[in-house]
Design an enzyme around this catalytic site. Structure first.
Site, PDB file in Angstrom:
ATOM      1  N   ASP A  67       0.822  -1.207   0.000  1.00 44.40           N
ATOM      2  CA  ASP A  67       0.000   0.000   0.000  1.00 44.40           C
ATOM      3  C   ASP A  67       0.859   1.262   0.000  1.00 44.40           C
ATOM      4  O   ASP A  67       2.079   1.204   0.170  1.00 44.40           O
ATOM      5  CB  ASP A  67      -0.960   0.009   1.200  1.00 44.40           C
ATOM      6  CG  ASP A  67      -0.326  -0.546   2.480  1.00 44.40           C
ATOM      7  OD1 ASP A  67       0.913  -0.538   2.586  1.00 44.40           O
ATOM      8  OD2 ASP A  67      -1.069  -0.993   3.356  1.00 44.40           O
ATOM      9  N   ASN A 136      -7.633  -2.850  14.168  1.00 39.77           N
ATOM     10  CA  ASN A 136      -9.042  -3.016  13.777  1.00 39.77           C
ATOM     11  C   ASN A 136      -9.238  -4.191  12.808  1.00 39.77           C
ATOM     12  O   ASN A 136     -10.306  -4.350  12.225  1.00 39.77           O
ATOM     13  CB  ASN A 136      -9.587  -1.724  13.148  1.00 39.77           C
ATOM     14  CG  ASN A 136      -8.861  -1.357  11.853  1.00 39.77           C
ATOM     15  OD1 ASN A 136      -7.984  -2.092  11.380  1.00 39.77           O
ATOM     16  ND2 ASN A 136      -9.227  -0.223  11.272  1.00 39.77           N
ATOM     17  N   HIS A 138      -7.533  -4.736   9.965  1.00 40.52           N
ATOM     18  CA  HIS A 138      -7.199  -4.520   8.552  1.00 40.52           C
ATOM     19  C   HIS A 138      -5.918  -5.268   8.163  1.00 40.52           C
ATOM     20  O   HIS A 138      -5.027  -5.462   8.984  1.00 40.52           O
ATOM     21  CB  HIS A 138      -7.123  -3.023   8.194  1.00 40.52           C
ATOM     22  CG  HIS A 138      -5.937  -2.272   8.694  1.00 40.52           C
ATOM     23  ND1 HIS A 138      -5.990  -0.958   9.092  1.00 40.52           N
ATOM     24  CD2 HIS A 138      -4.632  -2.615   8.861  1.00 40.52           C
ATOM     25  CE1 HIS A 138      -4.794  -0.548   9.467  1.00 40.52           C
ATOM     26  NE2 HIS A 138      -3.948  -1.539   9.338  1.00 40.52           N
ATOM     27  N   GLU A 143      -9.657  -1.536   5.248  1.00 41.52           N
ATOM     28  CA  GLU A 143     -10.311  -1.258   6.512  1.00 41.52           C
ATOM     29  C   GLU A 143     -11.584  -2.100   6.632  1.00 41.52           C
ATOM     30  O   GLU A 143     -12.078  -2.636   5.635  1.00 41.52           O
ATOM     31  CB  GLU A 143     -10.660   0.240   6.583  1.00 41.52           C
ATOM     32  CG  GLU A 143      -9.447   1.182   6.463  1.00 41.52           C
ATOM     33  CD  GLU A 143      -8.573   1.227   7.715  1.00 41.52           C
ATOM     34  OE1 GLU A 143      -8.494   0.207   8.442  1.00 41.52           O
ATOM     35  OE2 GLU A 143      -7.950   2.278   7.961  1.00 41.52           O
TER      36      GLU A 143
HETATM   37  C1  F6R Z   1       1.386  -1.899   6.191  1.00 42.42           C
HETATM   38  C2  F6R Z   1       0.001  -2.303   6.261  1.00 42.42           C
HETATM   39  C3  F6R Z   1      -0.770  -2.424   7.531  1.00 42.42           C
HETATM   40  C4  F6R Z   1       0.060  -2.754   8.758  1.00 42.42           C
HETATM   41  C5  F6R Z   1      -0.819  -2.690   9.997  1.00 42.42           C
HETATM   42  C6  F6R Z   1      -0.031  -2.962  11.257  1.00 42.42           C
HETATM   43  O1  F6R Z   1       1.820  -1.861   4.850  1.00 42.42           O
HETATM   44  O2  F6R Z   1      -0.513  -2.512   5.242  1.00 42.42           O
HETATM   45  O3  F6R Z   1      -1.763  -3.398   7.368  1.00 42.42           O
HETATM   46  O4  F6R Z   1       0.622  -4.027   8.620  1.00 42.42           O
HETATM   47  O5  F6R Z   1      -1.408  -1.429  10.092  1.00 42.42           O
HETATM   48  O6  F6R Z   1       0.865  -1.906  11.469  1.00 42.42           O
HETATM   49  P1  F6R Z   1       1.997  -2.026  12.579  1.00 42.42           P
HETATM   50  O7  F6R Z   1       2.837  -3.173  12.175  1.00 42.42           O
HETATM   51  O8  F6R Z   1       2.731  -0.723  12.528  1.00 42.42           O
HETATM   52  O9  F6R Z   1       1.281  -2.267  13.865  1.00 42.42           O
END
Ligand code: F6R
Length: 259
Positions: A67, A136, A138, A143
């Site tokens: 992303d 959450n 995702h 989301e």
């Molecule tokens: C990152 C992504 C997100 C993260 C998620 C967890 O490219 O797509 O899904 O993997 O938000 O983030 P952290 O690891 O910072 O808790």
């Protein structure tokens, strides 16, 4: 889904790296799907040491990021292109021209998103996708209530995700409101998935992903339908799993090859 409950982040990184290396074994040009965020940083460091030891080689490989924020120029230090180059591509030895990140800085976001999916297919698909999970539920930036069959496209970030990511910016007002993310359908096309999660703030998301119903309310739960998913979590992230005893038993009971 294979779930391993680990004693600490070092064990998570070691077991997850074992799985990534096994999943790209024999590939002349390994195609790695890579996540940003804090969760996989130790895994990337562990993979970098395996590269140094000659156990795996990504110098002919390609990396596809999950992303990107909309509206940040690629050279912005918090753009995911910048982050992936710094935390993954350089330590693992990927050549810059073979590192792909969705384009979030263009007038034609949808056109670029479609080209991104086509490029993944053109390279033969992702061999192994590394994932974290949001508090959450995702994965990528899909989301809650994202279509379970979605492809790469623009999404609106939830307020919770913007707050979770505000630590990387000077203020929450600087966190972009939108992103371009691989869809859940795109992620599910990867041949194998390795997901890592640490901390009590991930416990609900991990329980929903592993044991909850498959539902758009917890996008990670779509992974229950993937045939090859390895999940490595610490005790805190595993603390809401109803079937933790079974996962521990399975991990402690390897199949006797003589049977
Ligand atoms: C990152 C992504 C997100 C993260 C998620 C967890 O490219 O797509 O899904 O993997 O938000 O983030 P952290 O690891 O910072 O808790």
């Amino acid at each position: 889904m294979e779930v391993v409950i680990c004693s600490d982040e070092h064990e998570i990184a070691r077991l997850a790296a074992d799985r990534v290396v096994a999943d790209v074994e024999g590939a002349n040009r390994p195609i790695l799907g890579v996540a940003t965020g804090s969760s996989p940083l130790k895994l990337y460091a562990e993979l970098a040491s395996r590269v140094e030891a000659g156990d795996v080689d990504f110098s002919h490989g390609e990396a596809f990021a999950l992303d990107e924020y909309v509206g940040l120029p690629p050279e912005h230090p918090q753009s995911y292109r910048h982050t992936i180059m710094r935390t993954v591509a350089q330590p693992l030895g990927f050549e810059g021209s073979r590192v792909h990140v969705p384009n979030g800085y263009t007038a034609d976001l949808q056109g670029e998103a479609e080209k991104y999916d086509a490029a993944i297919v053109d390279r033969g698909g992702v061999d192994v996708q590394i994932l974290g999970i949001g508090s959450n539920g995702h994965i990528g930036f899909n989301e809650p209530m994202s279509s379970l069959g979605s492809r790469t496209r623009v999404k609106t970030l939830t307020q919770q995700t913007r707050e979770d990511n505000a630590r990387f910016f000077d203020s929450i007002d600087e966190v972009p409101t939108h992103c371009v993310t691989q869809g859940l359908g795109t992620i599910m096309d990867a041949k194998a998935i390795v997901l890592v999660a640490q901390g009590a703030h991930k416990a609900d998301a991990v329980a929903g992903m592993v044991e909850g119903p498959v539902t758009a309310s917890c996008p990670g739960s779509i992974l229950q339908l993937h045939p090859r998913v390895f999940v490595a979590v610490d005790e805190a992230a595993a603390s809401k799993l109803q079937h933790a005893a079974y996962f521990r038993h399975a991990a402690a009971t390897p199949l006797d090859p003589g049977v």
